[in-house]
Scaffold this active site. Structure first.
Site, PDB file in Angstrom:
ATOM      1  N   GLY A   1      -1.739   6.031   4.021  1.00 16.31           N
ATOM      2  CA  GLY A   1      -2.527   6.142   5.258  1.00 16.31           C
ATOM      3  C   GLY A   1      -2.095   5.169   6.338  1.00 16.31           C
TER       4      GLY A   1
ATOM      5  N   ASP B   1      -3.122   6.499  -4.883  1.00 18.41           N
ATOM      6  CA  ASP B   1      -4.561   6.711  -4.669  1.00 18.41           C
ATOM      7  C   ASP B   1      -4.908   8.153  -4.291  1.00 18.41           C
ATOM      8  OD1 ASP B   1      -4.733   4.049  -5.127  1.00 18.41           O
ATOM      9  OD2 ASP B   1      -5.243   3.457  -3.080  1.00 18.41           O
TER      10      ASP B   1
HETATM   11  O1  F6P Z   1      -1.077   1.760  -3.087  1.00 22.35           O
HETATM   12  C1  F6P Z   1      -2.471   1.696  -2.972  1.00 22.35           C
HETATM   13  C2  F6P Z   1      -2.957   0.650  -3.899  1.00 22.35           C
HETATM   14  O2  F6P Z   1      -2.409   0.961  -5.109  1.00 22.35           O
HETATM   15  C3  F6P Z   1      -4.474   0.454  -4.012  1.00 22.35           C
HETATM   16  O3  F6P Z   1      -5.096   1.245  -4.953  1.00 22.35           O
HETATM   17  C4  F6P Z   1      -4.560  -0.993  -4.350  1.00 22.35           C
HETATM   18  O4  F6P Z   1      -5.783  -1.505  -4.016  1.00 22.35           O
HETATM   19  C5  F6P Z   1      -3.479  -1.584  -3.537  1.00 22.35           C
HETATM   20  O5  F6P Z   1      -2.479  -0.607  -3.474  1.00 22.35           O
HETATM   21  C6  F6P Z   1      -2.983  -2.918  -4.042  1.00 22.35           C
HETATM   22  O6  F6P Z   1      -1.680  -3.125  -3.644  1.00 22.35           O
HETATM   23  P1  F6P Z   1      -0.978  -4.514  -3.364  1.00 22.35           P
HETATM   24  O7  F6P Z   1      -1.380  -5.428  -4.472  1.00 22.35           O
HETATM   25  O8  F6P Z   1       0.463  -4.179  -3.389  1.00 22.35           O
HETATM   26  O9  F6P Z   1      -1.430  -4.967  -2.048  1.00 22.35           O
END
Ligand code: F6P
Length: 377
Positions: free
Chosen positions: A111, A135
């Site tokens: 997104g 997600d």
């Molecule tokens: O890519 C989305 C996601 O997997 C979310 O579900 C999660 O909260 C987030 O990324 C965490 O990602 P990062 O630790 O890389 O910021």
């Protein structure tokens, strides 16, 4: 005249990114005679003009690889951390694009990336995007690549947790990724046979969850598996969070510096407390049921490793369709999956929306029909 295409991956990584890079690249080079260049680490690499050749060899042997050969970052063109400051680097990015004589920029992301790509489109770049995220919450597409792989990993984890929960007559609370959407928790919860599924779309009542576990015990089930999205809230936690945010908003509106400081500190405290909300849920369930409860946080395991066959296929389909659209000079769109088709969707129809699980979605009814507790009354 052959077209010049830039490609980058942005946001959290996701299984299938390399399959998509390969799909775009092979079709662009082979079917349409274009030239392709990769930018490293998302929009930051585009700003810094850090590139990677994608002229054929680099696209071989990457279909099965997890992560992204280009690297990624969550940096935004208009809010880029530079030293100790956050700066709008849009013009620098536009310069890089022009310096490489690009005809198109392909942005692979979730997104946030759709929004950043749209921003660049409004600054005159020919952008085209693909939807990725485990997600599955990008609007206007049936699916995002990465989701199927993560679904498989989370389901296998829930499968494996069953035998240990059963042996020890315990509750096991398993936290699944998904800050804003419950697709993963709900899908893996149903496929893995969780007894309780908690998700961001349905705030839960802790007493309802405890009662479901107690009832299950009365019927002879000595253990329970609770699948919870990282973004799920209890009714009380949601109210607490909303109240703290509202207070800060009000203080900002009133331009009351002192109150703003206090409200910001309060909100930071609430956010800190909520970081542990899954552990708190587990402890509350112990108190309310008298059973021992353990917590497993799946975290980034769900994003790592080789993509599933379904994600490879989806990423390749979207990638090749993307090259075809560039060939036809179709820009400012996200290549979406619709049934067995791929369709270009204008970015303005994607940006600012999020595909959460609709409350009347078939998966929700399916879970209810098999007696899964969703935390509501
Ligand atoms: O890519 C989305 C996601 O997997 C979310 O579900 C999660 O909260 C987030 O990324 C965490 O990602 P990062 O630790 O890389 O910021």
């Amino acid at each position: 005249m052959s077209k010049y295409v830039g490609i980058l991956t942005a946001g959290g990584d996701s299984p299938g990114l390399n399959a998509a890079i390969r799909g775009v690249g092979k079709a662009a080079l082979g079917a349409y005679g274009m030239q392709v260049i990769g930018f490293r680490d998302g929009f930051r690499g585009l700003m810094q003009d850090r590139t990677m050749r994608l002229s054929g060899g680099e696209l071989s042997g990457i279909l099965t690889l997890g992560g992204t050969i280009l690297g990624t970052s969550r940096d935004k063109p208009n809010k880029m951390p530079v030293g100790s400051q956050t700066m709008d680097m849009t013009e620098v990015i536009v310069d890089t694009y022009n310096r490489h004589n690009l005809d198109a920029l392909v942005c692979l992301g979730g997104g946030g990336t759709q929004k950043n790509a749209y921003h660049l489109q409004q600054h005159g770049l020919n952008v085209i995007t693909l939807p990725k995220t485990i997600d599955n919450d990008v609007a206007m597409t049936d699916a995002t690549f990465g989701f199927d792989t993560a679904l498989g990993i989370a389901t296998e984890a829930i499968d494996r947790l069953h035998s240990t929960a059963h042996s020890h007559h315990r509750i096991i609370v398993v936290e699944v990724m998904g800050h804003n959407a419950g697709w993963l928790a709900l899908g893996a919860g149903i496929a893995g046979g969780a007894d309780v599924i908690l998700m961001p779309e349905i705030d839960y009542d802790i007493d309802v969850v405890a009662e479901a576990i107690n009832q299950r015990r009365r019927r002879g089930g000595s253990f329970s598996i609770v699948a919870v999205s990282e973004g799920a809230y209890s009714i009380t936690d949601r109210a607490l969070y909303k109240k703290a945010r509202k207070r800060l908003k009000k203080a900002k509106k009133a331009e009351d510096e002192k109150e703003m400081e206090k409200a910001a500190a309060k909100l930071a405290g609430v956010e800190l407390q909520l970081q542990d909300k899954t552990l708190h849920l587990s402890r509350q369930l112990e108190q309310l049921t008298g059973l021992v409860s353990r917590t497993t946080i799946l975290g980034h395991l769900q994003r790592g490793g080789t993509p599933s066959a379904a994600d490879r296929l989806l990423a390749t389909r979207l990638g090749t369709a993307c090259a075809g659209l560039i060939n036809q000079n179709v820009f400012g769109v996200m290549v979406a999956a619709r049934g067995s088709d791929t369709v270009p969707v204008p970015l303005e129809d994607v940006v600012g929306k999020r595909k959460t699980v609709p409350l009347d979605h078939d998966w929700i009814q399916t879970a209810r029909d098999i007696g899964v507790c969703l935390g509501d009354r």
